[in-house]
Design an enzyme around this catalytic site. Structure first.
Site, PDB file in Angstrom:
ATOM      1  N   LYS A 144       3.125   0.927   4.006  1.00  0.00           N
ATOM      2  CA  LYS A 144       4.101   0.273   3.885  1.00  0.00           C
ATOM      3  C   LYS A 144       5.555   0.620   4.511  1.00  0.00           C
ATOM      4  O   LYS A 144       5.584   0.894   4.586  1.00  0.00           O
ATOM      5  CB  LYS A 144       4.220  -0.255   2.675  1.00  0.00           C
ATOM      6  N   THR A 145       5.580   2.187   3.994  1.00  0.00           N
ATOM      7  CA  THR A 145       6.177   3.037   4.209  1.00  0.00           C
ATOM      8  C   THR A 145       6.416   3.260   5.546  1.00  0.00           C
ATOM      9  O   THR A 145       6.996   3.971   6.571  1.00  0.00           O
ATOM     10  CB  THR A 145       6.455   4.277   3.482  1.00  0.00           C
TER      11      THR A 145
ATOM     12  N   ASP B 152      11.729   1.015  -1.097  1.00  0.00           N
ATOM     13  CA  ASP B 152      10.750   0.838  -1.638  1.00  0.00           C
ATOM     14  C   ASP B 152       9.894   0.551  -3.438  1.00  0.00           C
ATOM     15  O   ASP B 152      11.310   0.313  -4.082  1.00  0.00           O
ATOM     16  CB  ASP B 152       9.821   2.317  -1.822  1.00  0.00           C
TER      17      ASP B 152
ATOM     18  N   THR C 265       4.487  -3.304  -4.642  1.00  0.00           N
ATOM     19  CA  THR C 265       2.269  -2.992  -5.287  1.00  0.00           C
ATOM     20  C   THR C 265       2.572  -4.360  -5.667  1.00  0.00           C
ATOM     21  O   THR C 265       1.101  -4.809  -6.435  1.00  0.00           O
ATOM     22  CB  THR C 265       2.111  -1.824  -5.834  1.00  0.00           C
TER      23      THR C 265
ATOM     24  N   ARG D  44      -4.280   7.243   3.215  1.00  0.00           N
ATOM     25  CA  ARG D  44      -4.227   8.010   2.383  1.00  0.00           C
ATOM     26  C   ARG D  44      -4.955   8.756   1.541  1.00  0.00           C
ATOM     27  O   ARG D  44      -4.613  10.398   1.664  1.00  0.00           O
ATOM     28  CB  ARG D  44      -2.511   7.462   1.375  1.00  0.00           C
TER      29      ARG D  44
END
Length: 358
Positions: free
Chosen positions: A67-68, A112, A161, A220
């Protein structure tokens, strides 16, 4: 040799510089999520051709899926400034106002964990997103008055999330909504090989396949495991990440062939041994395994459910037959004999599991 001096400042500086480059900078470098990329490419091109700011974007999905990274990519593709913050860091309206009033024209503002915004900040965002202005109260009591301060057109990108915890009035102000799902097996392999190239690591095909299977469908996690296998290969091998290096490394990290870590197995073990296989409430389970309930629900549970080891029911968490067999235990007859719990023991349909995790 200097390459083996892991604590030298020169080596650490090189490490930091290399690892920051793992994030792709443009859509063409972003692996997987093809449908999302195609749509974003259209929206970005249209905004650039009209010389307008991109519509506000809402990104949701489990942690670690990019997302980032996507927020940075959109700013790069648009050729505009990117400002990044998180909702917990915004305490008072003046914190948010300070950022909004310093945005350049058509900038991208990324927040975020936007589900954790305070109500007063949400209300300020309503006006900013729709009217490109903020309302500021000057004075107190009977002499108080509201001053409307214009701000440049901008794009708000909110990531979360927990999409269900975002207030409906805020969610409805986003013109583009993107749900990022777990990556397929082949996509994770591509990500691992790309990251290995950037890090200057030689990795065998079997090694990359095994790492992909243990990466929980999450870039990640894949990149984290690759960096740890690089360490093992450098210190205890010849620098090449082979299947043998990965086997030894995963054993040292207590990660099994499903990608489950020791805490994943502990969660299943606690439900079985302390609560008879469930049901057990999330708060009780979190306390029993020493985890924050947010970590339990956002990181551990989605993968355990996807792989068919855990169920969420109205009464609480329940393990499946597969969880017993994973831990080398005999499942009770209520599971092996059929019923709803047994039907969920296989988790996602076999074809989906084979696509994501062969």
């Amino acid at each position: 040799m200097r390459a083996n001096n892991l604590l030298s400042p020169d080596y650490q500086g090189e490490e930091d510089a290399r690892e920051t480059t793992l994030r792709p900078q443009y859509l063409k470098d972003f692996q997987g999520q093809d449908a999302i990329k195609r749509n974003l490419a259209v929206f970005i091109r249209a905004a650039k051709e009209r010389e307008e700011s991109l519509d506000h974007v809402f990104l949701s999905g489990p942690p670690g899926l990019g997302k980032t990274t996507l927020a940075g990519i959109m700013a790069n593709e648009l050729g505009v400034e990117l400002k990044v913050t998180s909702a917990p860091a915004l305490d008072k309206p003046k914190d948010l106002a300070g950022i909004l009033t310093t945005l350049s024209k058509q900038a991208v503002f990324f927040i975020d964990e936007i589900h954790r915004l305070k109500p007063a900040l949400e209300e300020m965002l309503y006006v900013a997103m729709e009217d490109y202005a903020i309302d500021w109260v000057i004075g107190q009591g009977p002499t108080a008055r509201t001053l409307r301060i214009p701000i440049p057109p901008f794009t708000l990108i909110g990531a979360t999330t927990k999409a269900g915890q975002v207030a409906a009035p805020l969610y409805n102000r986003f013109g583009i909504s993107v749900r990022i799902n777990f990556y397929e097996f082949a996509e994770i392999i591509t990500i691992i090989r790309r990251s290995a190239t950037i890090l200057g690591v030689t990795i065998a095909e079997e090694a990359s396949d095994l790492l992909a299977r243990c990466s929980r469908g999450t870039p990640r996690v894949a990149n984290r495991l690759l960096r740890r296998m690089r360490d093992f290969a450098q210190v205890e091998g010849d620098g090449t990440v082979t299947r043998e290096v990965v086997d030894r490394g995963l054993a040292r990290l207590e990660i099994d062939g499903y990608g489950l870590e020791s805490q994943d197995r502990e969660i299943l073990r606690v439900i079985i041994q302390n609560y008879g296989g469930g049901p057990v409430g999330a708060e009780t389970l979190a306390i029993s395994v020493g985890e924050a309930i947010e970590s339990l629900e956002d990181f551990y549970e989605p993968y355990l459910i996807q792989r068919g080891f855990l169920q969420r029911t109205p009464r609480g968490r329940v393990v499946t037959e597969s969880a017993y067999r994973l831990l080398g235990l005999e499942p009770p007859s209520r599971l092996s004999g059929g019923g709803a719990a047994n039907g969920a023991a296989g988790g996602a349909p076999e074809t989906d599991q084979q696509t994501l995790f062969p």
